[in-house]
Write a protein that holds these residues in place. Structure first.
Motif, short mmCIF file in Angstrom:
data_model
loop_
_atom_site.label_atom_id
_atom_site.label_comp_id
_atom_site.label_asym_id
_atom_site.label_seq_id
_atom_site.Cartn_x
_atom_site.Cartn_y
_atom_site.Cartn_z
N UNK A 1 16.76 0.75 -82.63
CA UNK A 1 16.56 1.43 -81.79
C UNK A 1 16.96 2.02 -80.34
N UNK A 2 16.93 2.29 -79.61
CA UNK A 2 17.20 2.49 -78.04
C UNK A 2 15.85 2.28 -76.91
N UNK A 3 15.10 2.47 -77.79
CA UNK A 3 13.61 2.07 -77.62
C UNK A 3 13.57 0.33 -76.77
N UNK A 4 13.56 -0.02 -75.79
CA UNK A 4 12.90 -1.40 -75.67
C UNK A 4 12.25 -1.31 -74.17
N UNK A 5 11.03 -1.54 -74.17
CA UNK A 5 9.82 -2.17 -73.63
C UNK A 5 10.40 -2.78 -72.27
N UNK A 6 10.21 -2.37 -71.07
CA UNK A 6 10.53 -2.93 -69.97
C UNK A 6 9.35 -3.65 -68.65
#
Length: 118
Positions: free
Chosen positions: A51-56
């Motif tokens: 997916x294109x979501x990543x937590x920063x």
């Protein structure tokens, strides 16, 4: 007085016409062959996986804000320092007030523990 507004309006109109003309010329001269590979998302030479979501972590944003603060400080400080002799004592006081605000912000960030990476 209205003549000077006419000159400004003419310059703005010519600038906008030049901008629209440049975009139109670019569109007219560009040859594109869209394929599935060309339309796929691509960033930094890495094929997208998952997916294109990543937590920063918020820490990265805080360091970015601190960088912006000091970059803006440099933008004001270096040009001021080059013509300091011409400006006088009043601007020296103003610059120390500005630097005091930046120092208070840095002290606040240090006291909150923002500057520690771990």
């Amino acid at each position: 007085m209205s003549e000077s507004y006419g000159v400004i309006a003419a310059i703005v109109v010519l600038g906008l016409l030049g901008l629209v003309g440049a975009f139109a010329l670019n569109k007219a001269l560009t040859i594109t062959y869209p394929t599935a590979d060309k339309l796929k998302t691509y960033e930094s030479g890495v094929d997208p996986v998952g997916e294109g979501w990543a937590q920063v972590h918020i820490r990265y944003y805080l360091f970015a804000y601190l960088y912006v603060i000091f970059a803006v400080d440099a933008v004001y400080l270096f040009p001021w320092a080059t013509i300091f002799a011409e400006l006088g004592v009043a601007t020296l006081i103003e610059m120390f007030v500005f630097l005091a605000f930046v120092a208070v912000g840095l002290l606040y960030a240090y006291r909150k523990g923002i500057l520690s990476w771990t």
